[in-house]
Write a protein that holds these residues in place. Structure first.
Motif, mmCIF file in Angstrom:
data_model
loop_
_atom_site.group_PDB
_atom_site.id
_atom_site.type_symbol
_atom_site.label_atom_id
_atom_site.label_comp_id
_atom_site.label_asym_id
_atom_site.label_seq_id
_atom_site.Cartn_x
_atom_site.Cartn_y
_atom_site.Cartn_z
ATOM 1 N N MET A 1 0.847 -1.199 0.000
ATOM 2 C CA MET A 1 0.000 0.000 0.000
ATOM 3 C C MET A 1 0.884 1.252 0.000
ATOM 4 O O MET A 1 1.752 1.412 0.855
ATOM 5 N N ALA A 2 0.681 2.105 -0.955
ATOM 6 C CA ALA A 2 1.486 3.329 -1.016
ATOM 7 C C ALA A 2 1.053 4.291 0.085
ATOM 8 O O ALA A 2 -0.144 4.529 0.252
ATOM 9 N N THR A 3 2.016 4.810 0.833
ATOM 10 C CA THR A 3 1.654 5.803 1.850
ATOM 11 C C THR A 3 1.402 7.132 1.150
ATOM 12 O O THR A 3 2.123 7.515 0.231
ATOM 13 N N GLU A 4 0.390 7.810 1.612
ATOM 14 C CA GLU A 4 0.014 9.066 0.981
ATOM 15 C C GLU A 4 0.997 10.167 1.402
ATOM 16 O O GLU A 4 1.334 10.311 2.575
ATOM 17 N N ILE A 5 1.481 10.927 0.432
ATOM 18 C CA ILE A 5 2.345 12.065 0.755
ATOM 19 C C ILE A 5 1.465 13.295 0.869
ATOM 20 O O ILE A 5 0.837 13.717 -0.102
ATOM 21 N N THR A 6 1.412 13.865 2.074
ATOM 22 C CA THR A 6 0.528 15.004 2.298
ATOM 23 C C THR A 6 1.162 16.273 1.728
ATOM 24 O O THR A 6 2.363 16.330 1.463
#
Ligand SMILES: *Cc1c(COP(=O)(O)O)cnc(C)c1O
Length: 427
Positions: A1-6
């Motif tokens: 799962m790709a971590t979201e870059i805020t």
């Protein structure tokens, strides 16, 4: 799962990659401000409890100050002082009347204003006191913070600010703050002293307020020994401590506070910056009377932007807001309420040792080693709970909201602070 870059991460990464690492900010990216509030790029709203180190006393984006900036920007921005401009003269008359001095020398940053005061004092020593060339000494205090230039860090005892930046500028003697005996002793043993440079309340050191009679005694001693009393009110001035200036003592500044002989510790040189800008545009100023200021002659000092029309318009508006909105009185009232509430909490707290300060320049001391991360972690938790503050000197947290805060807002902030601190109590 790709971590979201805020968005927050993106801005912080960019700054980290391309900006010099001369600060260690709290990981929040601010995008908008109004009064006592700030919003980050994610849209989260915060109370500002730092006020850009007391530069934003009048609150963020004060409409009257922003209007003054816009109006002046459309008319004339910069001439340098190779020519006269129609904004500087009226500003000089306004600020000198406002603070009760004969003359002003305008600069931009606080550090430049401190440098200016040092130069004025040294030349005054040569011309008026007959000190031999290059022998002038200026007395300063342990724990001082006066800025970041090469000369100023030369008399700092903060190793982080100083180490590896030598060689240092000579001509400074450091004594303890709030120690009138030490001042008397250095004055009577050294005949080449031209000035005593002091913060009326030490800000960066952790909000140290001296004894009630200290500044009046300083003034008296300086007077007796023909030494200039140089007050650095860059952080304490302009209503922050509940008076127009910290050297006003406990005068409430309702009308003509300045020069009230029973409370005022009159400096020979007054240094202002930070809130002189209303948090809008950098302006600093050095104020003195003719006999001191007139030692400076054409070509001996200056700055391309010092006294520029925008700065003049902004500073005038910023000082008018302080009077029109009774910010000194508000700071005095809210500061008392804040310390009362914190003292009530501290009675049953293990994590907070004490609260100290004056007006709305306050700090709490965290019951942990200055090397621990506790104060930082508390500031991170405060951020999560919607309030922005920053540790100073490891285990001290400074609390300095804009002075336009209402009583209701202050109590909301106290709730956030107490709720946050509770989660750090042992057990
Ligand atoms: C912030 C500060 C300065 C330096 O002002 P800059 O505008 O950052 O150069 C000097 N003296 C005191 C007491 C300050 O708080």
């Amino acid at each position: 799962m790709a971590t979201e870059i805020t968005l927050t991460d993106q801005f912080i990464d960019l700054e980290h990659e391309r900006g010099a690492h001369n600060y260690h900010p709290l990981p929040v990216v601010l995008d908008k401000g109004e009064g006592v509030y700030l919003w980050d790029v994610e849209g989260k709203k915060y109370f500002d409890f730092l006020s850009a180190y007391s530069a934003v006393n009048q609150g963020h984006c004060h409409p009257k100050i922003v209007q003054a900036l816009q109006d002046q920007a459309q008319q004339l921005c910069l001439t340098s002082r190779a020519f006269h401009n129609s904004a500087f003269g009226p500003f000089a008359a306004f600020i000198t009347t406002y603070f009760g001095f004969d003359k002003v020398l305008p600069m931009n940053s606080g550090a430049e204003a401190v440098e200016t005061a040092i130069k004025i004092a040294r030349k005054w020593g040569v011309k008026k006191k007959g000190i031999p060339q290059e022998q002038a000494q200026i007395v300063v205090c342990h724990g001082n913070f006066h800025g970041r230039t090469t000369t100023i860090i030369s008399f700092s005892d903060d190793q982080v600010a100083r180490k590896d930046f030598g060689p240092y500028t000579p001509g400074f003697i450091s004594i303890p703050h709030n120690d009138i005996k030490a001042l008397e002793s250095v004055f009577s043993t050294n005949k080449n002293i031209v000035g005593f440079l002091v913060e009326p309340i030490q800000g960066e050191a952790g909000i140290f307020t001296p004894d009630e009679d200290y500044l009046r005694n300083v003034q008296q001693l300086c007077n007796d020994h023909e030494v200039l009393f140089i007050a650095d009110e860059i952080q304490t001035g302009i209503a922050r401590t509940g008076s127009l200036l910290a050297v006003c003592g406990n005068c409430s500044c309702e009308s003509s506070c300045l020069r009230q002989p029973d409370t005022f510790a009159a400096p020979d040189i007054l240094i202002l910056g930070k809130a002189l800008s209303g948090g809008v545009y950098p302006v600093s100023a050095v104020l003195a009377n003719h006999d001191v200021m007139d030692v400076i002659q054409p070509g001996e000092h200056g700055s391309t932007f010092g006294g520029n029309p925008i700065a003049a318009a902004v500073a005038t508006a910023a000082l008018n807001v302080v009077k029109d909105e009774s910010l000194a009185q508000n700071a005095r009232k809210l500061g008392q309420l804040f310390r009362n509430a914190m003292n009530e909490y501290i009675k049953n707290s293990d994590i907070v040792t004490l609260v100290r300060g004056k007006g709305l320049l306050n700090a709490i001391v965290i019951n942990d080693s200055p090397d621990s991360g506790t104060a930082w972690n508390i500031c991170m938790a405060l951020k999560e709970n919607g309030l922005l503050a920053k540790p100073t000197h490891g285990n001290i947290i400074r609390f300095a909201p804009p002075l336009v805060m209402s009583e209701d807002e202050l109590f909301s902030c106290v709730d956030i602070i107490i709720k946050t601190l509770s989660t750090f109590e042992p057990n």
